[in-house]
Motif scaffolding. Structure first.
Motif, PDB file in Angstrom:
ATOM      1  N   SER A 138       0.896  -1.254   0.001  1.00  0.00           N
ATOM      2  CA  SER A 138       0.054  -0.082   0.016  1.00  0.00           C
ATOM      3  C   SER A 138       0.992   1.262   0.010  1.00  0.00           C
ATOM      4  CB  SER A 138      -1.142   0.021   1.143  1.00  0.00           C
ATOM      5  OG  SER A 138      -2.007  -0.956   1.131  1.00  0.00           O
ATOM      6  N   THR A 139       2.129   1.234  -0.523  1.00  0.00           N
ATOM      7  CA  THR A 139       2.940   2.409  -0.676  1.00  0.00           C
ATOM      8  C   THR A 139       2.727   3.194  -2.004  1.00  0.00           C
ATOM      9  OG1 THR A 139       4.776   1.001   0.684  1.00  0.00           O
ATOM     10  CG2 THR A 139       5.252   3.188  -0.708  1.00  0.00           C
ATOM     11  N   GLU A 140       2.329   4.381  -1.881  1.00  0.00           N
ATOM     12  CA  GLU A 140       1.752   5.084  -2.993  1.00  0.00           C
ATOM     13  C   GLU A 140       3.035   5.592  -3.794  1.00  0.00           C
ATOM     14  OE1 GLU A 140      -1.217   8.992  -4.173  1.00  0.00           O
ATOM     15  OE2 GLU A 140      -0.960   7.940  -2.330  1.00  0.00           O
ATOM     16  N   GLN A 141       3.084   5.567  -5.119  1.00  0.00           N
ATOM     17  CA  GLN A 141       4.245   6.208  -5.973  1.00  0.00           C
ATOM     18  C   GLN A 141       3.648   6.847  -7.090  1.00  0.00           C
ATOM     19  OE1 GLN A 141       7.228   3.238  -7.175  1.00  0.00           O
ATOM     20  NE2 GLN A 141       8.312   4.734  -8.499  1.00  0.00           N
ATOM     21  N   THR A 142       4.175   8.090  -7.330  1.00  0.00           N
ATOM     22  CA  THR A 142       3.292   8.767  -8.530  1.00  0.00           C
ATOM     23  C   THR A 142       4.557   9.250  -9.565  1.00  0.00           C
ATOM     24  OG1 THR A 142       1.576   9.806  -6.880  1.00  0.00           O
ATOM     25  CG2 THR A 142       2.058  11.130  -8.993  1.00  0.00           C
ATOM     26  N   ARG A 143       4.229   9.216 -10.584  1.00  0.00           N
ATOM     27  CA  ARG A 143       5.143   9.756 -11.878  1.00  0.00           C
ATOM     28  C   ARG A 143       4.314  10.749 -12.557  1.00  0.00           C
ATOM     29  NH1 ARG A 143       6.049   8.629 -17.181  1.00  0.00           N
ATOM     30  NH2 ARG A 143       8.206   8.917 -17.763  1.00  0.00           N
ATOM     31  N   VAL A 144       5.096  11.924 -12.599  1.00  0.00           N
ATOM     32  CA  VAL A 144       4.332  13.260 -13.444  1.00  0.00           C
ATOM     33  C   VAL A 144       5.582  14.039 -14.307  1.00  0.00           C
ATOM     34  CG1 VAL A 144       5.046  14.654 -11.281  1.00  0.00           C
ATOM     35  CG2 VAL A 144       2.989  15.101 -12.775  1.00  0.00           C
ATOM     36  N   VAL A 145       4.799  14.317 -15.295  1.00  0.00           N
ATOM     37  CA  VAL A 145       5.602  14.861 -16.332  1.00  0.00           C
ATOM     38  C   VAL A 145       5.353  16.315 -16.207  1.00  0.00           C
ATOM     39  CG1 VAL A 145       6.269  15.038 -18.727  1.00  0.00           C
ATOM     40  CG2 VAL A 145       5.988  12.741 -17.669  1.00  0.00           C
ATOM     41  N   LEU A 146       6.185  17.297 -16.218  1.00  0.00           N
ATOM     42  CA  LEU A 146       5.938  18.665 -15.922  1.00  0.00           C
ATOM     43  C   LEU A 146       6.720  19.333 -17.206  1.00  0.00           C
ATOM     44  CD1 LEU A 146       6.897  19.052 -12.268  1.00  0.00           C
ATOM     45  CD2 LEU A 146       4.871  18.480 -13.073  1.00  0.00           C
ATOM     46  N   ARG A 147       6.211  20.535 -17.725  1.00  0.00           N
ATOM     47  CA  ARG A 147       6.730  21.185 -18.516  1.00  0.00           C
ATOM     48  C   ARG A 147       6.920  22.783 -18.133  1.00  0.00           C
ATOM     49  NH1 ARG A 147       6.266  19.587 -23.853  1.00  0.00           N
ATOM     50  NH2 ARG A 147       7.982  20.924 -24.178  1.00  0.00           N
ATOM     51  N   VAL A 148       8.007  22.928 -18.259  1.00  0.00           N
ATOM     52  CA  VAL A 148       8.344  24.389 -17.608  1.00  0.00           C
ATOM     53  C   VAL A 148       9.005  25.312 -18.698  1.00  0.00           C
ATOM     54  CG1 VAL A 148       8.246  23.744 -15.210  1.00  0.00           C
ATOM     55  CG2 VAL A 148      10.469  23.683 -16.438  1.00  0.00           C
ATOM     56  N   PRO A 149       9.057  26.642 -18.513  1.00  0.00           N
ATOM     57  CA  PRO A 149       9.830  27.577 -19.325  1.00  0.00           C
ATOM     58  C   PRO A 149      11.315  27.245 -19.049  1.00  0.00           C
ATOM     59  CG  PRO A 149       7.960  28.785 -18.597  1.00  0.00           C
ATOM     60  CD  PRO A 149       8.095  27.571 -17.665  1.00  0.00           C
ATOM     61  N   VAL A 150      12.122  27.642 -20.071  1.00  0.00           N
ATOM     62  CA  VAL A 150      13.663  27.228 -20.142  1.00  0.00           C
ATOM     63  C   VAL A 150      14.125  28.205 -19.122  1.00  0.00           C
ATOM     64  CG1 VAL A 150      15.496  27.205 -21.358  1.00  0.00           C
ATOM     65  CG2 VAL A 150      13.557  26.368 -22.351  1.00  0.00           C
ATOM     66  N   ASP A 151      13.782  29.409 -19.147  1.00  0.00           N
ATOM     67  CA  ASP A 151      14.586  30.548 -18.127  1.00  0.00           C
ATOM     68  C   ASP A 151      14.176  30.099 -16.602  1.00  0.00           C
ATOM     69  OD1 ASP A 151      11.740  30.932 -18.535  1.00  0.00           O
ATOM     70  OD2 ASP A 151      11.997  33.178 -18.730  1.00  0.00           O
ATOM     71  N   ARG A 152      12.804  29.376 -16.588  1.00  0.00           N
ATOM     72  CA  ARG A 152      12.722  28.931 -15.143  1.00  0.00           C
ATOM     73  C   ARG A 152      12.973  27.199 -14.782  1.00  0.00           C
ATOM     74  NH1 ARG A 152       8.979  32.075 -12.667  1.00  0.00           N
ATOM     75  NH2 ARG A 152       9.766  31.224 -10.864  1.00  0.00           N
ATOM     76  N   TYR A 153      13.829  26.841 -15.512  1.00  0.00           N
ATOM     77  CA  TYR A 153      13.947  25.343 -15.543  1.00  0.00           C
ATOM     78  C   TYR A 153      15.035  25.058 -14.272  1.00  0.00           C
ATOM     79  CZ  TYR A 153      16.857  21.069 -16.547  1.00  0.00           C
ATOM     80  OH  TYR A 153      17.192  19.806 -16.406  1.00  0.00           O
ATOM     81  N   ASP A 154      16.049  25.779 -13.927  1.00  0.00           N
ATOM     82  CA  ASP A 154      17.030  25.731 -13.087  1.00  0.00           C
ATOM     83  C   ASP A 154      16.100  25.987 -11.403  1.00  0.00           C
ATOM     84  OD1 ASP A 154      18.925  24.942 -14.611  1.00  0.00           O
ATOM     85  OD2 ASP A 154      19.640  27.137 -14.916  1.00  0.00           O
ATOM     86  N   ASP A 155      15.360  26.938 -11.281  1.00  0.00           N
ATOM     87  CA  ASP A 155      14.580  27.385 -10.310  1.00  0.00           C
ATOM     88  C   ASP A 155      13.714  26.066  -9.754  1.00  0.00           C
ATOM     89  OD1 ASP A 155      16.171  29.526 -10.286  1.00  0.00           O
ATOM     90  OD2 ASP A 155      14.451  30.748 -11.278  1.00  0.00           O
ATOM     91  N   VAL A 156      12.982  25.882 -10.837  1.00  0.00           N
ATOM     92  CA  VAL A 156      11.917  24.486 -10.563  1.00  0.00           C
ATOM     93  C   VAL A 156      12.570  23.260 -10.146  1.00  0.00           C
ATOM     94  CG1 VAL A 156      10.158  23.386 -11.762  1.00  0.00           C
ATOM     95  CG2 VAL A 156      10.177  25.845 -12.294  1.00  0.00           C
ATOM     96  N   LEU A 157      13.844  22.972 -10.861  1.00  0.00           N
ATOM     97  CA  LEU A 157      14.395  21.869 -10.845  1.00  0.00           C
ATOM     98  C   LEU A 157      14.783  21.845  -9.299  1.00  0.00           C
ATOM     99  CD1 LEU A 157      15.035  19.176 -12.252  1.00  0.00           C
ATOM    100  CD2 LEU A 157      17.303  20.240 -12.564  1.00  0.00           C
ATOM    101  N   THR A 158      15.269  23.026  -8.685  1.00  0.00           N
ATOM    102  CA  THR A 158      15.942  23.068  -7.352  1.00  0.00           C
ATOM    103  C   THR A 158      14.709  22.877  -6.301  1.00  0.00           C
ATOM    104  OG1 THR A 158      17.926  24.517  -8.232  1.00  0.00           O
ATOM    105  CG2 THR A 158      17.004  24.658  -5.815  1.00  0.00           C
ATOM    106  N   GLY A 159      13.718  23.461  -6.783  1.00  0.00           N
ATOM    107  CA  GLY A 159      12.416  23.609  -5.742  1.00  0.00           C
ATOM    108  C   GLY A 159      11.933  22.011  -5.666  1.00  0.00           C
ATOM    109  N   LEU A 160      11.748  21.478  -6.580  1.00  0.00           N
ATOM    110  CA  LEU A 160      11.304  19.980  -6.762  1.00  0.00           C
ATOM    111  C   LEU A 160      12.274  19.153  -6.148  1.00  0.00           C
ATOM    112  CD1 LEU A 160      10.019  19.588 -10.373  1.00  0.00           C
ATOM    113  CD2 LEU A 160       8.783  20.180  -8.459  1.00  0.00           C
ATOM    114  N   GLN A 161      13.654  19.179  -6.111  1.00  0.00           N
ATOM    115  CA  GLN A 161      14.504  18.222  -5.467  1.00  0.00           C
ATOM    116  C   GLN A 161      14.462  18.728  -4.157  1.00  0.00           C
ATOM    117  OE1 GLN A 161      18.079  18.539  -7.582  1.00  0.00           O
ATOM    118  NE2 GLN A 161      18.906  20.180  -6.441  1.00  0.00           N
TER     119      GLN A 161
END
Length: 320
Positions: A138-161
């Motif tokens: 009963s362990t939940e696992q989610t896989r999601v594909v996100l599309r973000v603007p290139v100029d915000r790519y590094d910021d979003v990647l840092t926030g997600l990790q």
């Protein structure tokens, strides 16, 4: 021959013209006086007239020449700088496809997924694909594909990790500048080709020529649409980065093993090999068992028939 009468006439004419010479001289003196008075009145009032402008260069020729030279140098520098700025080559724009994959362990997958959505939408992106599964524990696992603007790519990647414990990260950048330039050039050429075919169709008079040109126009328009679709795909992939995020609640453990095996490892390996051999033997017996049963039944039937024949033959001999 000159007569005395003619010489006397010339002498009289000269005498009559001589008194007229003081008139221009007097006019010049009066004009100079007027200019001087005008200059004095203009200098006292603080204004400059056209006469002053004509006289000033003569009075201060050296200073004016130096000032003009300096101004000319400044203008030359400015014009040189301006022409240099105008003729400066523009840096080429690189078109790069950026993709990343993250695996993050979190305490609550739904909450972490909501935060990931908020971060993505706040950066001007969107959620492209989502898959949620549960295992036997009963362990939940989610896989999601996100599309973000290139100029915000590094910021979003840092926030997600940073949403939990980072277990795995993979990032990739692919330069497709050559493909983008090639597609744009081919689109320009193809559009010109389509325009030429349409002009030929307007000038065509024979039905056969019109039919041929229509087929050629359809083919070239199809090629143009394919190029436009490829251009749109490249633009989408270069303007929006793709981040595949996997959120899981179950920790990923890796068993630590020693480099040198010991006695316990040898026993465990031998037991594993023995169990493997028994398993293969059991599989072989299971595979052969149906054929063995059929063969045994056939042999038993054959033996009974043979015994019956022997008994019949023995009874016949006794009767004889």
């Amino acid at each position: 021959m000159r007569t005395p009468h003619s010489s006397r006439a010339r002498t009289r004419t000269a005498r009559r013209r001589r008194p007229a010479r003081p008139v221009p001289l007097l006019a010049g003196v009066l004009l100079a006086a007027a200019v001087a008075l005008t200059g004095c009145s203009a200098g006292g009032g603080g204004a400059s007239s056209s006469s002053d402008k004509a006289v000033a260069p003569q009075a201060g020729g050296v200073a004016a020449g130096e000032q003009d030279t300096g101004a000319g140098d400044n203008d030359g520098k400015r014009s040189t700088a301006g022409s240099g700025a105008a003729s400066a080559p523009q840096l080429p724009v690189n078109h790069v496809i950026r993709t990343a994959s993250l695996t993050v362990q979190v305490k609550d997958v739904p909450k972490a997924l909501d935060r990931a959505r908020t971060t993505t939408e706040g950066a001007g992106g969107y959620v492209g694909e989502e898959t949620t599964t549960r295992d036997e524990d009963s362990t939940e696992q989610t896989r999601v594909v996100l599309r973000v603007p290139v100029d915000r790519y590094d910021d979003v990647l840092t926030g997600l990790q940073g949403a939990g414990k980072l277990l795995e990260r993979t990032a990739k950048a692919q330069d497709v500048t050559d493909q983008v330039v090639d597609v744009e050039s081919r689109i320009t050429s193809q559009r010109l080709s389509v325009t030429r075919i349409r002009r030929l169709m307007d000038d065509a008079t024979k039905l056969s020529d019109v039919v041929t040109l229509e087929g050629e126009l359809s083919r070239r328009e199809a090629d143009l649409e394919a190029l436009l679709a490829r251009q749109a795909s490249l633009k989408d992939r270069t303007s929006l980065a793709t981040i595949t995020l996997t959120l899981t609640e179950k920790p990923v453990t890796v068993a630590e093993k020693d480099d040198d095996p010991g006695f316990v490892d040898a026993v465990a390996g031998g037991w594993g090999a023995f169990v493997t051999v028994l398993r293969w033997v059991a599989l072989a017996v299971g595979a052969v068992l149906p054929f063995a049963v059929v063969a045994a039944v056939a042999v038993a039937v054959w033996l009974r028939l043979r015994r019956g024949r022997r008994r019949v033959a023995a009874g016949t001999v006794e009767r004889d």
